[in-house]
Scaffold this motif. Structure first.
Motif, PDB file in Angstrom:
ATOM      1  N   VAL A  99       1.434  -1.145  -0.121  1.00 31.06           N
ATOM      2  CA  VAL A  99       0.441   0.295   0.131  1.00 31.06           C
ATOM      3  C   VAL A  99       0.844   0.662   0.034  1.00 31.06           C
ATOM      4  O   VAL A  99       0.331   2.657  -0.614  1.00 31.06           O
ATOM      5  CB  VAL A  99      -1.118  -0.331   0.968  1.00 31.06           C
ATOM      6  CG1 VAL A  99      -1.597   1.372   1.632  1.00 31.06           C
ATOM      7  CG2 VAL A  99      -1.805  -1.447   1.347  1.00 31.06           C
ATOM      8  N   LYS A 100       2.116   0.839   0.709  1.00 28.82           N
ATOM      9  CA  LYS A 100       2.731   2.153   0.757  1.00 28.82           C
ATOM     10  C   LYS A 100       3.529   2.417  -0.219  1.00 28.82           C
ATOM     11  O   LYS A 100       3.150   4.374  -0.949  1.00 28.82           O
ATOM     12  CB  LYS A 100       3.862   2.036   2.352  1.00 28.82           C
ATOM     13  CG  LYS A 100       5.590   3.033   1.680  1.00 28.82           C
ATOM     14  CD  LYS A 100       4.822   4.608   1.848  1.00 28.82           C
ATOM     15  CE  LYS A 100       6.739   5.227   2.169  1.00 28.82           C
ATOM     16  NZ  LYS A 100       5.797   6.584   2.538  1.00 28.82           N
ATOM     17  N   ARG A 101       3.972   1.614  -1.051  1.00 28.58           N
ATOM     18  CA  ARG A 101       4.579   1.193  -2.101  1.00 28.58           C
ATOM     19  C   ARG A 101       3.523   2.219  -3.740  1.00 28.58           C
ATOM     20  O   ARG A 101       3.558   2.440  -4.568  1.00 28.58           O
ATOM     21  CB  ARG A 101       5.314   0.649  -2.340  1.00 28.58           C
ATOM     22  CG  ARG A 101       6.428  -0.554  -1.786  1.00 28.58           C
ATOM     23  CD  ARG A 101       7.250  -1.342  -2.102  1.00 28.58           C
ATOM     24  NE  ARG A 101       8.050  -1.731  -1.200  1.00 28.58           N
ATOM     25  CZ  ARG A 101       8.926  -2.402  -1.414  1.00 28.58           C
ATOM     26  NH1 ARG A 101       9.881  -2.982  -2.552  1.00 28.58           N
ATOM     27  NH2 ARG A 101       9.781  -2.058  -0.449  1.00 28.58           N
ATOM     28  N   ILE A 102       2.891   1.707  -3.702  1.00 27.49           N
ATOM     29  CA  ILE A 102       1.737   2.142  -4.989  1.00 27.49           C
ATOM     30  C   ILE A 102       0.635   3.202  -4.722  1.00 27.49           C
ATOM     31  O   ILE A 102       0.364   3.949  -5.744  1.00 27.49           O
ATOM     32  CB  ILE A 102       0.121   0.548  -4.843  1.00 27.49           C
ATOM     33  CG1 ILE A 102      -0.133   0.494  -3.925  1.00 27.49           C
ATOM     34  CG2 ILE A 102       1.328  -0.022  -5.214  1.00 27.49           C
ATOM     35  CD1 ILE A 102      -1.665  -0.311  -3.812  1.00 27.49           C
ATOM     36  N   ILE A 103       1.191   4.354  -3.623  1.00 23.76           N
ATOM     37  CA  ILE A 103       0.784   5.260  -3.663  1.00 23.76           C
ATOM     38  C   ILE A 103       0.436   6.386  -4.288  1.00 23.76           C
ATOM     39  O   ILE A 103       0.086   6.578  -4.714  1.00 23.76           O
ATOM     40  CB  ILE A 103       0.750   5.813  -2.090  1.00 23.76           C
ATOM     41  CG1 ILE A 103      -0.255   5.667  -0.736  1.00 23.76           C
ATOM     42  CG2 ILE A 103      -0.259   7.459  -1.743  1.00 23.76           C
ATOM     43  CD1 ILE A 103      -1.511   4.789  -1.429  1.00 23.76           C
ATOM     44  N   PRO A 104       2.178   6.746  -4.814  1.00 20.74           N
ATOM     45  CA  PRO A 104       2.400   7.548  -6.001  1.00 20.74           C
ATOM     46  C   PRO A 104       1.487   6.918  -7.145  1.00 20.74           C
ATOM     47  O   PRO A 104       0.622   8.392  -7.706  1.00 20.74           O
ATOM     48  CB  PRO A 104       4.360   7.315  -5.960  1.00 20.74           C
ATOM     49  CG  PRO A 104       4.035   7.420  -4.276  1.00 20.74           C
ATOM     50  CD  PRO A 104       3.429   6.038  -4.165  1.00 20.74           C
ATOM     51  N   PHE A 157      -1.678  12.983   1.956  1.00 16.98           N
ATOM     52  CA  PHE A 157      -1.466  12.944   3.597  1.00 16.98           C
ATOM     53  C   PHE A 157      -1.645  11.479   3.905  1.00 16.98           C
ATOM     54  O   PHE A 157      -1.259  11.123   4.756  1.00 16.98           O
ATOM     55  CB  PHE A 157      -3.544  13.189   3.751  1.00 16.98           C
ATOM     56  CG  PHE A 157      -3.397  13.211   5.084  1.00 16.98           C
ATOM     57  CD1 PHE A 157      -3.148  13.929   6.203  1.00 16.98           C
ATOM     58  CD2 PHE A 157      -4.134  12.295   5.197  1.00 16.98           C
ATOM     59  CE1 PHE A 157      -3.903  13.441   7.302  1.00 16.98           C
ATOM     60  CE2 PHE A 157      -5.030  11.700   6.542  1.00 16.98           C
ATOM     61  CZ  PHE A 157      -4.503  12.886   7.805  1.00 16.98           C
ATOM     62  N   THR A 158      -1.904  10.948   2.633  1.00 23.53           N
ATOM     63  CA  THR A 158      -1.980   9.413   3.334  1.00 23.53           C
ATOM     64  C   THR A 158      -0.892   8.897   2.985  1.00 23.53           C
ATOM     65  O   THR A 158      -0.439   7.794   4.095  1.00 23.53           O
ATOM     66  CB  THR A 158      -2.675   8.639   2.099  1.00 23.53           C
ATOM     67  OG1 THR A 158      -4.440   8.945   2.332  1.00 23.53           O
ATOM     68  CG2 THR A 158      -2.805   6.917   1.949  1.00 23.53           C
ATOM     69  N   GLU A 159      -0.254   9.003   2.345  1.00 27.39           N
ATOM     70  CA  GLU A 159       1.411   8.972   1.216  1.00 27.39           C
ATOM     71  C   GLU A 159       2.282   9.399   3.545  1.00 27.39           C
ATOM     72  O   GLU A 159       3.183   8.842   3.976  1.00 27.39           O
ATOM     73  CB  GLU A 159       2.188   9.569   0.923  1.00 27.39           C
ATOM     74  CG  GLU A 159       3.604   8.783   0.099  1.00 27.39           C
ATOM     75  CD  GLU A 159       3.902   9.477  -0.724  1.00 27.39           C
ATOM     76  OE1 GLU A 159       5.270   9.059  -1.599  1.00 27.39           O
ATOM     77  OE2 GLU A 159       3.232  10.330  -1.529  1.00 27.39           O
ATOM     78  N   LYS A 160       1.925  10.227   3.935  1.00 28.57           N
ATOM     79  CA  LYS A 160       2.953  10.897   4.685  1.00 28.57           C
ATOM     80  C   LYS A 160       2.064  10.100   5.594  1.00 28.57           C
ATOM     81  O   LYS A 160       2.328   9.450   6.756  1.00 28.57           O
ATOM     82  CB  LYS A 160       2.627  12.293   4.855  1.00 28.57           C
ATOM     83  CG  LYS A 160       2.938  13.305   4.157  1.00 28.57           C
ATOM     84  CD  LYS A 160       2.570  14.662   4.509  1.00 28.57           C
ATOM     85  CE  LYS A 160       3.111  15.475   3.495  1.00 28.57           C
ATOM     86  NZ  LYS A 160       2.283  16.762   4.184  1.00 28.57           N
ATOM     87  N   LYS A 161       0.291   9.961   6.194  1.00 36.12           N
ATOM     88  CA  LYS A 161       0.167   8.611   7.552  1.00 36.12           C
ATOM     89  C   LYS A 161       1.108   7.605   7.098  1.00 36.12           C
ATOM     90  O   LYS A 161       0.988   7.010   8.315  1.00 36.12           O
ATOM     91  CB  LYS A 161      -1.238   8.885   7.163  1.00 36.12           C
ATOM     92  CG  LYS A 161      -2.385   9.659   7.722  1.00 36.12           C
ATOM     93  CD  LYS A 161      -1.768  10.091   9.091  1.00 36.12           C
ATOM     94  CE  LYS A 161      -2.682  11.092   9.346  1.00 36.12           C
ATOM     95  NZ  LYS A 161      -2.750  11.066  11.330  1.00 36.12           N
ATOM     96  N   LEU A 162       1.122   7.134   5.990  1.00 34.75           N
ATOM     97  CA  LEU A 162       2.046   5.633   5.620  1.00 34.75           C
ATOM     98  C   LEU A 162       3.872   6.026   5.633  1.00 34.75           C
ATOM     99  O   LEU A 162       4.406   4.778   5.095  1.00 34.75           O
ATOM    100  CB  LEU A 162       1.319   4.734   4.228  1.00 34.75           C
ATOM    101  CG  LEU A 162      -0.043   4.299   4.396  1.00 34.75           C
ATOM    102  CD1 LEU A 162      -0.644   3.627   2.861  1.00 34.75           C
ATOM    103  CD2 LEU A 162      -0.715   3.982   5.226  1.00 34.75           C
ATOM    104  N   GLY A 163       4.115   6.747   6.175  1.00 33.71           N
ATOM    105  CA  GLY A 163       5.874   7.186   6.181  1.00 33.71           C
ATOM    106  C   GLY A 163       6.132   5.915   7.229  1.00 33.71           C
ATOM    107  O   GLY A 163       7.755   6.595   7.241  1.00 33.71           O
TER     108      GLY A 163
END
Length: 224
Positions: free
Chosen positions: A149-154, A215-221
């Motif tokens: 999930v973290k990797r596919i966000i962008p 925002f989602t990417e930062k939350k999964l940082g």
């Protein structure tokens, strides 16, 4: 007095234009959210089919992806609307056909993003999880999926932004979404103002989507 009346009627005209375009924006948002709601989970099944160890399943899924990704979305919209009517004598209404075509198209692209994310995880993590006593399901959902999930966000963010703009393509079926109405109003008023307003609306929608993914990417940082 004449200037006052001219300004008054101009405000009424602009107010009516904005009201019509806001209504059509709701249609565009409806297409956007329905496509997203149905294509995201459907893409997961397509991804599993693409990665299946059963060659027939993987082959059929790969052919499906090749067809969907290799043909224009506009052509798919026309096909979904007209093909059932020509073959079976019945078919979808215009809005439903638009949603079905959009869902199938975006599910294909999302599926490949999922696959890329899953295959980017080192195989050693699967082996480590097995040594620690995790089952295959536990390994996949507790260890692999959070990293995927973290990797596919962008890339998912890019596709969703494209989806916002692609909602304009449903006008080919006569669905009165934002861009269709903007074109109609531009011809009626002999002005580019409706097209400019439509551009502002699209920009605002894409800005909201972009900020949501940031925002989602930062939350999964915490998944480094």
């Amino acid at each position: 007095m004449i200037e006052f009346l001219s300004e008054y009627f101009l405000r009424i005209k602009i107010g009516k234009l904005l009201a019509v375009m806001l209504q059509s924006t709701c249609v565009s948002l409806e297409v956007f959210f329905l496509t997203l709601i149905f294509s995201v989970p459907l893409a997961l099944f397509i991804c599993f089919g693409r990665m299946s160890a059963v060659k027939i399943v993987a082959g059929i899924t790969n052919l499906f992806l090749l067809i969907i990704r290799g043909t224009p979305l506009m052509l798919q919209l026309i096909f979904v609307y007209f093909a059932p009517q020509m073959i079976f004598g019945i078919g979808f209404d215009r809005f439903t056909a638009a949603i079905v075509a959009m869902v199938i198209n975006y599910a294909a692209y999302f599926a490949e993003i999922y696959r890329g994310g899953i295959q980017s995880i080192p195989f050693g993590q699967y082996e480590a999880a097995k040594v620690l006593g995790f089952t295959k399901n536990q390994t996949f959902f507790r260890i692999i999926i959070p990293q995927v999930v973290k990797r596919i966000i962008p890339p998912m963010g890019n596709e969703v932004i494209t989806l916002v703009k692609d909602t304009a393509l449903v006008q080919v079926l006569g669905v009165a979404e934002l861009f269709h109405v903007a074109q109609t109003q531009s011809g009626r008023l002999v002005s580019v103002m409706p097209l400019f307003i439509a551009g502002v609306f699209y920009f605002i929608m894409n800005w909201v989507v972009s900020k949501a993914f940031d925002f989602t990417e930062k939350k999964l940082g915490y998944y480094k």
